[in-house]
Design an enzyme around this catalytic site. Structure first.
Site, PDB file in Angstrom:
ATOM      1  N   CYS A  74       0.880  -1.207  -0.217  1.00 52.94           N
ATOM      2  CA  CYS A  74       0.186   0.002  -0.027  1.00 52.94           C
ATOM      3  C   CYS A  74       0.864   1.159   0.042  1.00 52.94           C
ATOM      4  CB  CYS A  74      -0.865   0.084   1.161  1.00 52.94           C
ATOM      5  SG  CYS A  74      -0.234   0.009   2.656  1.00 52.94           S
ATOM      6  N   CYS A 248      -0.628 -25.656 -26.260  1.00 54.65           N
ATOM      7  CA  CYS A 248      -0.904 -26.715 -27.221  1.00 54.65           C
ATOM      8  C   CYS A 248      -2.066 -27.569 -27.030  1.00 54.65           C
ATOM      9  CB  CYS A 248       0.088 -27.620 -26.907  1.00 54.65           C
ATOM     10  SG  CYS A 248       0.062 -29.541 -27.715  1.00 54.65           S
TER      11      CYS A 248
END
Length: 319
Positions: A74, A248
């Protein structure tokens, strides 16, 4: 002393406590003591306490100012160092709120629980983060641990929508030889079919039930329609949906089953071999405007043009 990083989380937490205790003294020197010589450590502690009492007549020392640090998630640079959460093995520090949100997101995504530092592969342990978690996140993590202990192909969830308890196929005992597919939920007690994963169909076989109810629930039909639209494939072993975004066509499910993404046949049983996944069909072209629509548009345009000319003539006549 900072020369090495402990591998166990308990040891790392203990070292953090020792460092905090050392900060409370003006000076300290660490000494390694064997477990059999623990009495020597007690002796040193007593001597230290006596020495602190003997110099108590001096004015009290001002409390040490807490150092500020920055959370790398943050980017808040006004956080006390003692309020930062330290990952046990890699020693990366983050604020408690960011770590809590990180753990919750990883649990919801089903991802591996790892340190949020960039490219860090340190695994987060439940015991090392238990004081950081809320009751809801703690329950989610415990459920995740339970699921990870059960193989994917052996996971069974109660078909009751109000229960959905997770069970292992090996834990469900067979009561009689006639009831090889009939089981009872451990939590709610509902009877269901272990083969169809639905409520018990007493007068129908599994095949007959599937013919009469291809989609047992409304959501099942929606998922099937969405899968056909997105060209998803269903694993033939664990029945989970799989989406291939790139790579693939020979895919491997998380249960270990390998199959062809184009046709769904087990790997090596088709002629597709290796290649790219099939492209989704292009959207159908919009139909050309019909003569009726063209006539309507021309007629409306003529009316609007006539109104415009009429208003223009009225304005000029008044002038």
């Amino acid at each position: 002393m900072g020369r090495c990083v402990p591998e166990e989380n308990k040891t790392a937490l203990l070292m953090i406590d020792v460092q905090r205790i050392r900060e409370g003294f003006k000076s300290s020197f660490p000494i390694f003591v064997e477990g059999k010589r623990i009495s020597y450590a007690y002796k040193l502690a007593r001597e230290t306490i006596v020495s602190e009492i003997s110099i108590s007549v001096n004015p009290p020392r001002q409390p040490k100012a807490t150092r500020k640090t920055t959370c790398k998630i943050c980017l808040d640079d006004d956080i006390n160092e003692n309020q930062m959460f330290c990952v046990g093995k890699c020693r990366h520090r983050f604020c408690s709120d960011c770590m809590r949100r990180h753990i919750e997101v990883r649990l919801l995504e089903g991802s591996v629980m790892r340190c949020p530092h960039y490219r860090c592969k340190t695994t987060l342990k439940f015991g090392g983060c238990i004081n950081l978690l809320t009751p809801k996140i703690r329950e989610m993590w415990q459920q995740r641990i339970k699921e990870d202990l059960i193989p994917v192909t052996g996971r069974i969830y109660c078909p009751n929508s109000r229960c959905s308890a997770l069970m292992s196929e090996t834990e469900l005992s067979i009561s009689t030889k006639e009831d090889e597919v009939r089981r009872c939920c451990f939590k709610c007690g509902q009877i269901f079919c272990i083969k169809c994963k639905v409520s018990w169909h007493s007068n129908l076989s599994c095949n007959d039930y599937k013919k009469l109810n291809p989609y047992p629930t409304e959501n099942d039909g929606k998922i099937k329609a969405l899968a056909n639209q997105k060209r998803w494939r269903q694993c033939g072993k664990c029945q989970h949906m799989i989406e291939l975004s790139k790579g693939c066509v020979q895919v491997k499910c998380r249960c270990g089953h390998k199959f062809c993404y184009r046709c769904g046949v087990q790997a090596g049983g088709c002629k597709h071999g290796h290649g790219l996944p099939p492209r989704p069909p292009p959207p159908p072209p919009s139909p050309p405007p019909t003569p009726v629509n063209i006539c309507c548009i021309f007629f409306i345009s003529s009316i609007l043009f006539g109104l415009f000319v009429y208003i223009f003539l009225l304005i000029n006549r008044k002038h």
